[in-house]
Design a protein around this motif. Sequence first.
Motif, short mmCIF file in Angstrom:
data_model
loop_
_atom_site.label_atom_id
_atom_site.label_comp_id
_atom_site.label_asym_id
_atom_site.label_seq_id
_atom_site.Cartn_x
_atom_site.Cartn_y
_atom_site.Cartn_z
N VAL A 93 0.82 -1.22 0.00
CA VAL A 93 0.00 0.00 0.00
C VAL A 93 0.86 1.27 0.00
O VAL A 93 0.44 2.31 0.49
N LEU A 94 2.06 1.19 -0.55
CA LEU A 94 2.95 2.35 -0.60
C LEU A 94 2.30 3.50 -1.35
O LEU A 94 1.70 3.31 -2.41
N GLY A 95 2.37 4.69 -0.76
CA GLY A 95 1.82 5.88 -1.40
C GLY A 95 0.33 6.07 -1.21
O GLY A 95 -0.22 7.08 -1.64
N GLN A 96 -0.35 5.14 -0.59
CA GLN A 96 -1.79 5.26 -0.39
C GLN A 96 -2.10 5.92 0.94
O GLN A 96 -1.35 5.80 1.90
N THR A 97 -3.21 6.65 0.98
CA THR A 97 -3.64 7.37 2.17
C THR A 97 -4.92 6.75 2.70
O THR A 97 -5.83 6.45 1.92
N PHE A 98 -4.99 6.59 4.03
CA PHE A 98 -6.14 5.97 4.66
C PHE A 98 -6.57 6.76 5.88
O PHE A 98 -5.74 7.36 6.57
N GLN A 99 -7.86 6.73 6.18
CA GLN A 99 -8.40 7.21 7.46
C GLN A 99 -8.24 6.05 8.42
O GLN A 99 -8.73 4.95 8.16
N VAL A 100 -7.54 6.26 9.55
CA VAL A 100 -7.21 5.16 10.44
C VAL A 100 -7.44 5.53 11.90
O VAL A 100 -7.50 6.71 12.26
N ASN A 101 -7.58 4.51 12.72
CA ASN A 101 -7.37 4.61 14.16
C ASN A 101 -5.98 4.06 14.37
O ASN A 101 -5.60 3.05 13.76
N TYR A 102 -5.19 4.70 15.23
CA TYR A 102 -3.81 4.27 15.39
C TYR A 102 -3.38 4.33 16.85
O TYR A 102 -3.98 5.01 17.67
N VAL A 103 -2.32 3.58 17.15
CA VAL A 103 -1.73 3.55 18.48
C VAL A 103 -0.23 3.78 18.33
O VAL A 103 0.41 3.13 17.50
N LEU A 104 0.31 4.69 19.15
CA LEU A 104 1.75 4.93 19.16
C LEU A 104 2.38 4.14 20.30
O LEU A 104 1.78 3.97 21.36
N GLU A 105 3.60 3.68 20.09
CA GLU A 105 4.36 2.98 21.13
C GLU A 105 4.75 4.03 22.17
O GLU A 105 5.38 5.02 21.83
N PRO A 106 4.34 3.90 23.43
CA PRO A 106 4.55 4.96 24.41
C PRO A 106 6.02 5.33 24.66
O PRO A 106 6.34 6.49 24.80
N SER A 107 6.91 4.36 24.71
CA SER A 107 8.30 4.67 25.07
C SER A 107 9.11 5.24 23.92
O SER A 107 10.07 5.96 24.15
#
Length: 145
Positions: A93-107
Amino acid sequence: MNRCTTSRSTGLHHLRHAALAALACTALLAVLPVAAQVSAGLGLNRPFPEAALRGTLTIASTTQASLNGQAIRMAPGMRLFSPQNALVMAHTVLGQTFQVNYVLEPSTGLLHAAWILTEAEAAQPRKGSDTITTNITTGSGAVLK
């Protein structure tokens, strides 16, 4: 010289075992829950983590992405899920844009997981993030007066 000692009854024996196996498979399929047969993109609600934020994700490479217009690195084990909750390989999916829910790694502040949203999921309100925070600081960290 005939070395084969099989009789005709073994063919009937194998047929009986095959019929019992088919019957067992049919019974197993009949008792599967209906929810397991419905894909997430067709109305099943996916449980997102409480810490998940809403954003726009563009995959730049297998290690780099753009989240809400800002560059971000992806964690080595970053998982991207399709609307049907299947894993999506980042290189597809390189170059594609999506509406997402995401989680960042806290540390580390790296992108840990993202779920590509369906239209119905995107319509549900969720906390968004315009800035990406990391644990990187510059200078001594002392407060300047």
